[in-house]
Motif scaffolding. Structure first.
Motif, PDB file in Angstrom:
ATOM      1  N   GLU A  57      12.252   4.586  -8.480  1.00 40.70           N
ATOM      2  CA  GLU A  57      11.869   5.277  -9.726  1.00 40.70           C
ATOM      3  C   GLU A  57      10.466   5.887  -9.613  1.00 40.70           C
ATOM      4  OE1 GLU A  57      12.147   2.309 -12.791  1.00 40.70           O
ATOM      5  OE2 GLU A  57      14.304   2.133 -12.560  1.00 40.70           O
ATOM      6  N   PHE A  58       9.853   5.735  -8.425  1.00 47.25           N
ATOM      7  CA  PHE A  58       8.466   6.175  -8.202  1.00 47.25           C
ATOM      8  C   PHE A  58       8.220   7.613  -8.665  1.00 47.25           C
ATOM      9  CE2 PHE A  58       5.398   8.289  -5.413  1.00 47.25           C
ATOM     10  CZ  PHE A  58       4.285   7.476  -5.539  1.00 47.25           C
ATOM     11  N   SER A  59       9.043   8.547  -8.168  1.00 43.01           N
ATOM     12  CA  SER A  59       8.796   9.957  -8.502  1.00 43.01           C
ATOM     13  C   SER A  59       9.152  10.272  -9.952  1.00 43.01           C
ATOM     14  CB  SER A  59       9.568  10.883  -7.551  1.00 43.01           C
ATOM     15  OG  SER A  59       8.977  10.810  -6.268  1.00 43.01           O
ATOM     16  N   VAL A  96      -6.320  10.656  -7.204  1.00 44.68           N
ATOM     17  CA  VAL A  96      -6.587   9.318  -7.747  1.00 44.68           C
ATOM     18  C   VAL A  96      -5.532   8.304  -7.279  1.00 44.68           C
ATOM     19  CG1 VAL A  96      -6.896   7.935  -9.848  1.00 44.68           C
ATOM     20  CG2 VAL A  96      -7.874  10.229  -9.691  1.00 44.68           C
ATOM     21  N   TYR A  97      -4.289   8.768  -7.139  1.00 45.00           N
ATOM     22  CA  TYR A  97      -3.272   7.859  -6.581  1.00 45.00           C
ATOM     23  C   TYR A  97      -3.689   7.445  -5.166  1.00 45.00           C
ATOM     24  CZ  TYR A  97       1.035   5.876  -4.815  1.00 45.00           C
ATOM     25  OH  TYR A  97       1.956   5.015  -4.247  1.00 45.00           O
ATOM     26  N   CYS A  98      -4.099   8.436  -4.368  1.00 42.61           N
ATOM     27  CA  CYS A  98      -4.550   8.124  -3.004  1.00 42.61           C
ATOM     28  C   CYS A  98      -5.739   7.172  -3.047  1.00 42.61           C
ATOM     29  CB  CYS A  98      -4.932   9.405  -2.258  1.00 42.61           C
ATOM     30  SG  CYS A  98      -3.524  10.493  -1.940  1.00 42.61           S
ATOM     31  N   ALA A 151      -5.365  11.260   2.446  1.00 41.11           N
ATOM     32  CA  ALA A 151      -5.351  11.961   1.156  1.00 41.11           C
ATOM     33  C   ALA A 151      -4.442  13.174   1.299  1.00 41.11           C
ATOM     34  CB  ALA A 151      -6.759  12.405   0.790  1.00 41.11           C
ATOM     35  N   TYR A 152      -3.708  13.514   0.263  1.00 36.40           N
ATOM     36  CA  TYR A 152      -2.856  14.707   0.316  1.00 36.40           C
ATOM     37  C   TYR A 152      -3.036  15.541  -0.951  1.00 36.40           C
ATOM     38  CZ  TYR A 152       0.498  11.585  -2.145  1.00 36.40           C
ATOM     39  OH  TYR A 152       1.087  10.713  -3.019  1.00 36.40           O
ATOM     40  N   PRO A 153      -2.642  16.816  -0.914  1.00 40.47           N
ATOM     41  CA  PRO A 153      -2.924  17.703  -2.049  1.00 40.47           C
ATOM     42  C   PRO A 153      -2.432  17.126  -3.375  1.00 40.47           C
ATOM     43  CG  PRO A 153      -2.005  18.952  -0.214  1.00 40.47           C
ATOM     44  CD  PRO A 153      -1.913  17.508   0.170  1.00 40.47           C
ATOM     45  N   VAL A 199       8.621   8.307 -12.433  1.00 40.89           N
ATOM     46  CA  VAL A 199       7.435   7.903 -13.203  1.00 40.89           C
ATOM     47  C   VAL A 199       6.313   8.925 -12.971  1.00 40.89           C
ATOM     48  CG1 VAL A 199       5.672   6.109 -13.509  1.00 40.89           C
ATOM     49  CG2 VAL A 199       8.067   5.464 -13.133  1.00 40.89           C
ATOM     50  N   ARG A 200       6.127   9.299 -11.673  1.00 41.82           N
ATOM     51  CA  ARG A 200       5.050  10.258 -11.356  1.00 41.82           C
ATOM     52  C   ARG A 200       5.236  11.545 -12.150  1.00 41.82           C
ATOM     53  NH1 ARG A 200       3.195  11.684  -5.305  1.00 41.82           N
ATOM     54  NH2 ARG A 200       1.311  10.609  -5.911  1.00 41.82           N
ATOM     55  N   PHE A 201       6.498  12.011 -12.242  1.00 45.06           N
ATOM     56  CA  PHE A 201       6.763  13.277 -12.939  1.00 45.06           C
ATOM     57  C   PHE A 201       7.219  13.060 -14.386  1.00 45.06           C
ATOM     58  CE2 PHE A 201       7.531  14.555  -8.357  1.00 45.06           C
ATOM     59  CZ  PHE A 201       6.294  15.158  -8.225  1.00 45.06           C
ATOM     60  N   HIS A 244       2.569  -0.212   4.267  1.00 44.42           N
ATOM     61  CA  HIS A 244       2.265   1.120   3.730  1.00 44.42           C
ATOM     62  C   HIS A 244       3.459   2.042   3.937  1.00 44.42           C
ATOM     63  CE1 HIS A 244      -2.030   0.039   3.557  1.00 44.42           C
ATOM     64  NE2 HIS A 244      -1.806  -0.547   4.712  1.00 44.42           N
ATOM     65  N   PRO A 245       4.335   2.161   2.950  1.00 47.57           N
ATOM     66  CA  PRO A 245       5.495   3.028   3.122  1.00 47.57           C
ATOM     67  C   PRO A 245       5.172   4.500   2.868  1.00 47.57           C
ATOM     68  CG  PRO A 245       5.897   1.283   1.478  1.00 47.57           C
ATOM     69  CD  PRO A 245       4.424   1.374   1.709  1.00 47.57           C
ATOM     70  N   GLY A 246       5.964   5.342   3.522  1.00 44.37           N
ATOM     71  CA  GLY A 246       5.990   6.759   3.178  1.00 44.37           C
ATOM     72  C   GLY A 246       7.004   6.942   2.061  1.00 44.37           C
ATOM     73  N   LEU A 247       7.923   7.878   2.244  1.00 42.93           N
ATOM     74  CA  LEU A 247       8.835   8.222   1.147  1.00 42.93           C
ATOM     75  C   LEU A 247       9.988   7.224   1.000  1.00 42.93           C
ATOM     76  CD1 LEU A 247       8.660  11.976   1.986  1.00 42.93           C
ATOM     77  CD2 LEU A 247       8.100  11.055  -0.261  1.00 42.93           C
ATOM     78  N   GLY A 268       0.842  -1.186   0.000  1.00 42.39           N
ATOM     79  CA  GLY A 268       0.000   0.000   0.000  1.00 42.39           C
ATOM     80  C   GLY A 268       0.876   1.235   0.000  1.00 42.39           C
ATOM     81  N   SER A 269       0.460   2.232   0.740  1.00 43.45           N
ATOM     82  CA  SER A 269       1.208   3.491   0.810  1.00 43.45           C
ATOM     83  C   SER A 269       0.584   4.339   1.907  1.00 43.45           C
ATOM     84  CB  SER A 269       1.083   4.234  -0.523  1.00 43.45           C
ATOM     85  OG  SER A 269       1.525   5.579  -0.394  1.00 43.45           O
ATOM     86  N   ILE A 270       1.341   5.300   2.412  1.00 46.66           N
ATOM     87  CA  ILE A 270       0.731   6.280   3.311  1.00 46.66           C
ATOM     88  C   ILE A 270      -0.395   7.013   2.560  1.00 46.66           C
ATOM     89  CG2 ILE A 270       2.470   8.082   2.832  1.00 46.66           C
ATOM     90  CD1 ILE A 270       0.456   7.474   6.095  1.00 46.66           C
ATOM     91  N   ALA A 271      -0.272   7.034   1.221  1.00 49.11           N
ATOM     92  CA  ALA A 271      -1.326   7.639   0.390  1.00 49.11           C
ATOM     93  C   ALA A 271      -2.638   6.854   0.468  1.00 49.11           C
ATOM     94  CB  ALA A 271      -0.860   7.722  -1.068  1.00 49.11           C
ATOM     95  N   GLY A 272      -2.573   5.654   1.021  1.00 46.13           N
ATOM     96  CA  GLY A 272      -3.781   4.851   1.215  1.00 46.13           C
ATOM     97  C   GLY A 272      -4.369   5.013   2.602  1.00 46.13           C
TER      98      GLY A 272
HETATM   99  C1  8X3 Z   1       4.435   6.578  -2.099  1.00 45.50           C
HETATM  100  C2  8X3 Z   1       4.423   7.520  -0.948  1.00 45.50           C
HETATM  101  O1  8X3 Z   1       3.848   9.811  -0.077  1.00 45.50           O
HETATM  102  O2  8X3 Z   1       4.669   9.699  -2.354  1.00 45.50           O
HETATM  103  O3  8X3 Z   1       3.305   5.808  -2.178  1.00 45.50           O
HETATM  104  O4  8X3 Z   1       2.462   8.952  -1.840  1.00 45.50           O
HETATM  105  S1  8X3 Z   1       3.822   9.052  -1.349  1.00 45.50           S
END
Ligand code: 8X3
Length: 253
Positions: A189-191, A152-154, A146-148, A193-195, A182-185, A139-143
């Protein structure tokens, strides 16, 4: 447990999935490593084969037909899967809900939610037959919050949280362990891909503090997998020390 367990890992070609494959290879798990990128899968297989038995499955988790064909192609000696690590997942874009990109939304819901479901649906009948097994959902802390601009990711990770809880209920009678981590940061390659490949924006996310490493999460996965038979790690939230919640991170810039 004396017999070697077989673990299937999705998204095994990078980040948390790859680190987990490496760690489990060191701890005598047989591995089914899955991913889209065949060349990376084969390279990892060649490396890990020096330590344990490894096979690969190449498919897109969001493609129902590919998922089912991949599982059909599994040799009989790989059909008994003891551990499923639903790791494949991505974030695409970080934009307000009113201007979000619909293709990004589709990708996140397809990969993070439907992909997890399609793969679990293939693995579960075997676990139910054995009356044992262990599913670990990433999962994720995003689960949890919710954050700004996370919208949809959340939502997709809230769905992973809900599905984990539902799996634990529905599979309770079958002796199957279900864990969510549920990891935080975590720096992967996560970011990037996000960006969408913007390296400057991606690396800024992890500047000014020490983020988690994929190996930190792999370590927790191994911890969850090596508890005694009567213990299940149900739900685990993990942050770097600098992080307090989804939005508060102490940075020294
Ligand atoms: C990854 C953590 O905080 O970038 O799922 O959503 S966060």
């Amino acid at each position: 447990m004396s017999q070697k367990r077989t673990a299937l890992i999705t998204g095994a070609t990078s980040g948390i999935g790859e680190a987990t494959a490496r760690l489990l290879a060191d701890h005598s798990f047989r591995l089914i490593i899955c991913g889209r990128r065949k060349d990376r899968l084969e390279q990892l297989k060649r490396e890990l084969e020096l330590k344990t038995e490894v096979t690969t499955l190449s498919f897109e988790v969001r493609n129902k037909k590919e998922v089912s064909a991949a599982f059909q192609s599994l040799d009989d000696k790989w059909k008994q899967i003891d551990v499923l690590i639903n790791n494949a997942g991505n974030a695409h874009g970080l934009a307000p809900i009113q201007t979000g990109n619909v293709e990004d939304w589709d990708a996140m819901i397809d990969i993070n939610v439907k992909g997890l479901l399609y793969v679990s649906r293939e693995v579960l009948p075997g676990m139910i037959k054995m009356n044992q097994g262990h599913i670990i959902n990433l999962g994720s802390i995003a689960g949890k919050e919710a954050y700004p601009n996370g919208n949809v990711y959340c939502a997709s990770k809230f769905a992973v949280d809900a599905l984990t809880k539902s799996m634990r209920i529905d599979l309770n009678a079958n002796g199957i362990k279900v864990t969510a981590i549920h990891p935080g940061l975590v720096e992967t390659e996560f970011s990037l891909v996000r960006f969408k490949g913007d390296e400057e924006r991606a690396s800024a996310v992890y500047k000014g503090f020490e983020p988690l490493k994929p190996e930190d999460i792999a370590d927790l996965i191994l911890f969850a997998l090596t508890r005694p038979a009567h213990v299940v790690v149900a739900d685990l939230v993990v942050f770097p020390v600098a992080q307090a919640n989804a939005t508060i991170v102490k940075k020294d810039l």
